[in-house]
Design an enzyme around this catalytic site. Sequence first.
Site, mmCIF file in Angstrom:
data_model
loop_
_atom_site.group_PDB
_atom_site.id
_atom_site.type_symbol
_atom_site.label_atom_id
_atom_site.label_comp_id
_atom_site.label_asym_id
_atom_site.label_seq_id
_atom_site.Cartn_x
_atom_site.Cartn_y
_atom_site.Cartn_z
ATOM 1 N N GLN A 109 -52.380 48.240 -4.175
ATOM 2 C CA GLN A 109 -51.563 47.165 -3.618
ATOM 3 C C GLN A 109 -50.310 47.736 -2.972
ATOM 4 O O GLN A 109 -49.611 47.024 -2.257
ATOM 5 C CB GLN A 109 -51.134 46.194 -4.726
ATOM 6 C CG GLN A 109 -52.261 45.407 -5.359
ATOM 7 C CD GLN A 109 -51.796 44.623 -6.579
ATOM 8 O OE1 GLN A 109 -52.246 44.882 -7.682
ATOM 9 N NE2 GLN A 109 -50.874 43.673 -6.400
ATOM 10 N N GLU A 122 -50.473 47.561 -8.448
ATOM 11 C CA GLU A 122 -49.162 47.559 -7.796
ATOM 12 C C GLU A 122 -48.504 48.916 -8.017
ATOM 13 O O GLU A 122 -47.933 49.483 -7.107
ATOM 14 C CB GLU A 122 -48.287 46.419 -8.360
ATOM 15 C CG GLU A 122 -46.925 46.339 -7.679
ATOM 16 C CD GLU A 122 -46.073 45.170 -8.124
ATOM 17 O OE1 GLU A 122 -46.609 44.191 -8.658
ATOM 18 O OE2 GLU A 122 -44.842 45.253 -7.945
ATOM 19 N N ARG A 178 -38.071 39.185 -14.653
ATOM 20 C CA ARG A 178 -38.686 37.934 -14.219
ATOM 21 C C ARG A 178 -38.931 37.000 -15.408
ATOM 22 O O ARG A 178 -38.869 35.773 -15.264
ATOM 23 C CB ARG A 178 -39.972 38.166 -13.426
ATOM 24 C CG ARG A 178 -40.397 36.936 -12.633
ATOM 25 C CD ARG A 178 -41.597 37.182 -11.750
ATOM 26 N NE ARG A 178 -41.306 37.604 -10.399
ATOM 27 C CZ ARG A 178 -40.951 36.792 -9.398
ATOM 28 N NH1 ARG A 178 -40.830 35.498 -9.594
ATOM 29 N NH2 ARG A 178 -40.697 37.265 -8.203
ATOM 30 N N ARG A 203 -50.356 39.294 -12.299
ATOM 31 C CA ARG A 203 -50.160 37.954 -11.739
ATOM 32 C C ARG A 203 -49.197 37.093 -12.580
ATOM 33 O O ARG A 203 -49.547 36.652 -13.674
ATOM 34 C CB ARG A 203 -51.524 37.276 -11.648
ATOM 35 C CG ARG A 203 -51.623 36.179 -10.606
ATOM 36 C CD ARG A 203 -53.076 35.787 -10.437
ATOM 37 N NE ARG A 203 -53.247 34.842 -9.334
ATOM 38 C CZ ARG A 203 -54.436 34.398 -8.923
ATOM 39 N NH1 ARG A 203 -55.541 34.800 -9.517
ATOM 40 N NH2 ARG A 203 -54.524 33.563 -7.926
ATOM 41 N N PHE A 215 -46.167 38.290 -13.511
ATOM 42 C CA PHE A 215 -45.154 39.328 -13.641
ATOM 43 C C PHE A 215 -44.054 38.968 -14.646
ATOM 44 O O PHE A 215 -42.871 38.992 -14.333
ATOM 45 C CB PHE A 215 -44.543 39.567 -12.253
ATOM 46 C CG PHE A 215 -43.948 40.927 -12.016
ATOM 47 C CD1 PHE A 215 -44.747 42.039 -11.838
ATOM 48 C CD2 PHE A 215 -42.570 41.104 -11.940
ATOM 49 C CE1 PHE A 215 -44.189 43.283 -11.581
ATOM 50 C CE2 PHE A 215 -41.992 42.356 -11.678
ATOM 51 C CZ PHE A 215 -42.815 43.444 -11.498
ATOM 52 N N GLU A 268 -49.381 33.637 -7.285
ATOM 53 C CA GLU A 268 -49.176 33.688 -8.726
ATOM 54 C C GLU A 268 -48.962 32.344 -9.417
ATOM 55 O O GLU A 268 -49.434 32.147 -10.532
ATOM 56 C CB GLU A 268 -47.978 34.599 -9.034
ATOM 57 C CG GLU A 268 -48.234 36.030 -8.686
ATOM 58 C CD GLU A 268 -46.971 36.880 -8.771
ATOM 59 O OE1 GLU A 268 -46.074 36.667 -7.935
ATOM 60 O OE2 GLU A 268 -46.882 37.712 -9.668
HETATM 61 N N1 LUZ Z 1 -43.346 43.068 -8.337
HETATM 62 C C1 LUZ Z 1 -42.081 43.476 -8.223
HETATM 63 C C2 LUZ Z 1 -43.652 41.785 -8.569
HETATM 64 O O1 LUZ Z 1 -41.854 44.674 -8.049
HETATM 65 N N2 LUZ Z 1 -41.087 42.582 -8.298
HETATM 66 C C3 LUZ Z 1 -41.304 41.272 -8.514
HETATM 67 O O2 LUZ Z 1 -40.368 40.486 -8.578
HETATM 68 C C4 LUZ Z 1 -42.632 40.851 -8.672
HETATM 69 N N3 LUZ Z 1 -42.918 39.577 -8.925
HETATM 70 C C5 LUZ Z 1 -44.167 39.217 -9.086
HETATM 71 C C6 LUZ Z 1 -45.174 40.162 -8.981
HETATM 72 N N4 LUZ Z 1 -44.915 41.427 -8.725
HETATM 73 MO MO1 MOS Z 2 -48.292 41.319 -8.647
HETATM 74 S S1 MOS Z 2 -48.123 40.823 -10.586
HETATM 75 O O1 MOS Z 2 -47.802 40.198 -7.607
HETATM 76 O O2 MOS Z 2 -48.748 42.788 -8.282
#
Ligand code: LUZ
Ligand code: MOS
Length: 757
Positions: A196, A231, A309, A341, A343, A712
């Site tokens: 990602q 991610e 978050r 998803r 986060f 999400e």
């Molecule tokens: N990734 C991130 C995320 O690095 N920062 C965020 O605020 C976030 N929020 C949701 C999913 N991935």
């Molecule tokens: Mo995400 S939890 O938006 O990689």
Amino acid sequence: MTTHSLANIEAAAHVSGKSTYVDDLPVMEGTLWVKVFDARVAHGHIRRLDITAAAQMDGVVKIFTHHDIPGENQIGGIIPDEPLLAAEEVHFQGQPIALVAAETEEQAAAALEKIVVEMDPLPVITDPREAFRNGQLLSASRTFSKGDTATAFASCAHVFEGQAESGGQEHLYLETQGAYAVPTEHDSVRIFSSTQGPTAVQRTVARVLGVSMNRVEVDVARLGGGFGGKEDQASSWGAFVALVAYVLKRPAKCIPHRMEDMRMTGKRNPYSSDFRIGLDADFRIVAYEATFYQNGGAAADLSPAILERTLFHAANSYAIPHVQVTAHSCKTNLPPNTAFRGFGGPQGKFVMEAAIDCAARQLGVPAALIQEKNLLSDGYEFHYGQIAAGAEARNCWQALEKKHPCKSVLSEIETFNTAHRWKKKGAAWMPICFGISFTNTMMNHARALVHVYSDGSVGVSTGAVEMGQGVNMKMMQVAARIFGISLQRIKLETTNTTRVANTSPSAASATADLNGKALSDACFQIRSRLETIARSALNASENAAISLQDEQVWLEGKATDLSWTALIQQAFVQRVNLSAKGHYATPQIHFDKTTGKGHPFAYHVYGTALTVCTVDCLRGTYSIDLVEVVHDYGNSINPGIDQGQCEGGIVQGIGWMTMEEVAYNADGRLLSNALSTYKIPDVYAVPQTLLIHALETEGAELAIFKSKAVGEPPLMYGIGAFFALRNAVLAFHPQSSITYSAPMTPEKVLTGLYNKG
Ligand code: LUZ
Ligand code: MOS
């Protein structure tokens, strides 16, 4: 446009097996297979690592340990606390220690068996509260607050406290992690990665190889799912193959098998939390406090951001004058937990809902009464300082209330429950409020590159990664709308770091917004050049209104006979630049981490779900009868894709809350290590009736074409399933000692039905 013309262009290739993933890339001659030797104890000192026998095995070209890393042995994204290959100590079962590079996958696997490691075991901690008591934190603890909870609680008519637990969640992307690297000229490397975050892979590989980022090209065609698991955690797989390719000057490929992927990668962070909620005599929530113990695993990964978050979303969609929430990121001997998803948002909201449920039970009123009474509206100041605008919390709730008045749902259930001795129904409402933007303000920008070719076809590159969410389709729609041409003229290119640099990961539900706005910037630049050409071609005045529609140039609202292709040909002949680079940085957002105040989100997404379930009180089994949602899509640019995201999110959320149980033993060994021991929702687990209604709104200005982010937020509707099941159990056994401990598996339902109370 008809619905058919908006069907996801990738869908047909996906279902017919034509879409290609990393493992489908044609293998180049000389490609080496890489397999990872990982730790089998969760915490220990490496006394001896002997690779001599393995290195002599057939087909083995080289065994890599941390000694073979030319750059830095470091992959930590936020905090530099994670080696690529363990050096002196291991901190979790599944931690990579060595890599085998061999001519075939079988030869690499055989050599793994010959690696000898001797460990001096160290104490293993898997529980976040125990880690906290030992002072083992991954990052500084954080507190967000508003008002003064201490004095507010003293004035409350009712105060309740309790504990809530939510479990991990395996991402279970259909395509496992993986990467393929090819050495290129000038000391460089090209990596095909299932990530990602192409730039995250690029940055990590550059660091590990000790080269500058311009020597590392990362290319992503699409992912067979990410859900947050790719991610940050795709980077190590990219680094494994890049290391082998760079050192041995041969292509290298690494695709873990499902059980290796499950064992070595982190999951959603489990949380253990304490809450305290205070209400006035009228059931208004006056004060809320929570302390979150996040199970971070053995390295920080994204946990510090996830923890933040959690704090942002700790009060869900409720207006509460006094809030104080604290979170600790606890270091345990589990694989580093990571983005999933939502986060951290779902984990925070679950505790809020547990607190409301706890209050409602003790007050003898439906939780829905407290929920509805406390929904926030425009002008409300969130505990992090942002003022709510375009708040749809009440509108969504009321739209659902019109379809299913809360009173009649509850009385129908009571009638059913009275009539049935061994079957009980339960219902729960779940409002959501999710902030759109990376909470780290600096990440909210994106770029795009557009080429219009001389035949009128268009190539689009952005930083967005297609992972099944349909973002490529949305990008095509953006370009098609601005150029007034058909989707067939547009090709979405792979996501590639040499075409679009410095990308933020496709995450935070913000991908279509950020990349779509960057793309529209690029398209508008080209369109404005084309308008000049069109005016002169049509002998129109300088101020004449030109538009592009249906592949024709329109003048003052009327179609001319100048077509898109003729216009492009003229522009090309006149040596006009038919390419543009677009950029977008979300305006208006800011956040001060020291005070915990600011305006971190471009906007919020709202909605409400009603969940109804039936429990079989002899067996502990259950079904989800109904999930009905009113969701705030804004002005959706692709209702089909958005509804698909909503449905998938809901089912994934129900899975997290009711059946998916990540289990480690006390030694830190993953017990739920395959699909035989880890249950995810199948077609039978999908609600029998799943209805999603779009709230009629204008949409948000900072969303792409006012179409709100959808990735999400819907997952959090799944939290309703937990409370619906809990209510059904309590209808059978009102004295049950059933706790706020998710997931609500059939096992927990059964023991909940028959515990001593
Ligand atoms: N990734 C991130 C995320 O690095 N920062 C965020 O605020 C976030 N929020 C949701 C999913 N991935
Ligand atoms: Mo995400 S939890 O938006 O990689």
